[in-house]
Design an enzyme around this catalytic site. Structure first.
Site, PDB file in Angstrom:
ATOM      1  CG  ASP A  41       8.919 -32.762  12.563  1.00  0.00           C
ATOM      2  OD1 ASP A  41       8.414 -32.469  13.658  1.00  0.00           O
ATOM      3  OD2 ASP A  41       8.563 -32.247  11.496  1.00  0.00           O
ATOM      4  CD  GLU A 149       6.039 -32.040   8.472  1.00  0.00           C
ATOM      5  OE1 GLU A 149       6.938 -31.205   8.277  1.00  0.00           O
ATOM      6  OE2 GLU A 149       6.253 -33.167   8.957  1.00  0.00           O
TER       7      GLU A 149
END
Length: 268
Positions: A41, A149
């Site tokens: 990420d 997330e």
């Protein structure tokens, strides 16, 4: 999982880069700062920021960090600096800061609660560090959270890695993050690494902490948003759906605005 044949990597790449560029220009800032963890990420986010041509500062912030995370972070930063002249990096070792803090606060006898609290403390120290580097350079803190997330299970620290100015990849699920990262030539070591938040010294993966993989959570997220319930599934699917629903419920305080006690006008 997102189908690689239908995912428009180049178009999405260009869209995010233009969005970043427009936002920075409108905010009249010089560029971005990104915390580099050695994970996919942060690697994707920093690459997207670098593509804007604006100053992109990659910050390493080890706190008793697992060596594999450090190695991947260094590999990525080195590659990014070789590809983009606007990329710079800095290393701020937060280990002594973290140790000094833990020596000054009380220790909880509940080991699990203490470990989670200290993990969140690491994330909040890193947030403070990113804003320091951003503040003295006139940069924006770019978040690295993905859609699962940030808006699915709330797998981030409130006022830690959740404390950012902008979120360029928060509308991409993990499979889309992988596809776009591969398109942008993120190092194979990062593409193949098991996702981990890097907040524990024993290198706990995200799947070990959550109890489900991101591929499983993506499917559960789609099913949840489609109005499905736990009763619609059996076996592993039912188990993962239950995990997703529980985390989505208990972490709403992260995803929703801070509750404000509004005073009736007749009392003011």
């Amino acid at each position: 999982m997102t189908n690689s044949n239908t995912f428009k990597s180049e178009e999405i790449n260009q869209h995010i880069v233009q969005w970043l560029l427009d936002y920075a220009n409108n905010a009249k800032v010089k560029g971005f700062v990104v915390g580099i963890s050695g994970g996919i990420d942060s690697a994707l986010t920093s690459t997207l920021c670098a593509q804007t041509g604006l100053a992109t500062l990659c910050v390493e912030m080890p706190i008793h960090q697992h060596q594999s995370h450090v190695n991947r972070a260094v590999e990525h930063i080195t590659q990014l600096k070789n590809r983009f002249p606007n990329v710079s990096d800095i290393r701020t070792d937060l280990t002594p800061v973290f140790d000094a803090f833990t020596n000054q606060v009380e220790q909880n006898n509940d080991r699990n609660t203490l470990d989670i609290t200290l993990a969140n403390t690491r994330a909040r120290l890193r947030m403070t560090t990113l804003y320091y580097h951003a503040g003295i350079r006139g940069l924006l803190v770019a978040g690295t959270g993905n859609k699962v997330e940030d808006f699915g299970v709330g797998f981030y620290t409130k006022y830690g890695d959740g404390g950012v100015d902008i979120s360029p990849i928060a509308d991409l699920v993990k499979s889309e993050v992988r596809l776009l990262a591969k398109h942008l030539d993120v190092p194979e070591s990062i593409l193949n690494a098991a996702p981990s938040d890097g907040l524990y010294e024993n290198d706990l993966t995200d799947e070990m902490q959550i109890g489900a993989s991101y591929d499983e959570l993506e499917l559960a997220m789609q099913q949840f948003e489609a109005g499905k319930t736990e009763n619609d599934f059996v076996g592993r699917e039912a188990q993962v759906f239950k995990i997703y629903k529980r985390l989505n419920t208990i972490n709403q305080h992260k995803m929703n605005p801070i509750p404000v006690c509004e005073i009736p006008k007749n009392l003011k």
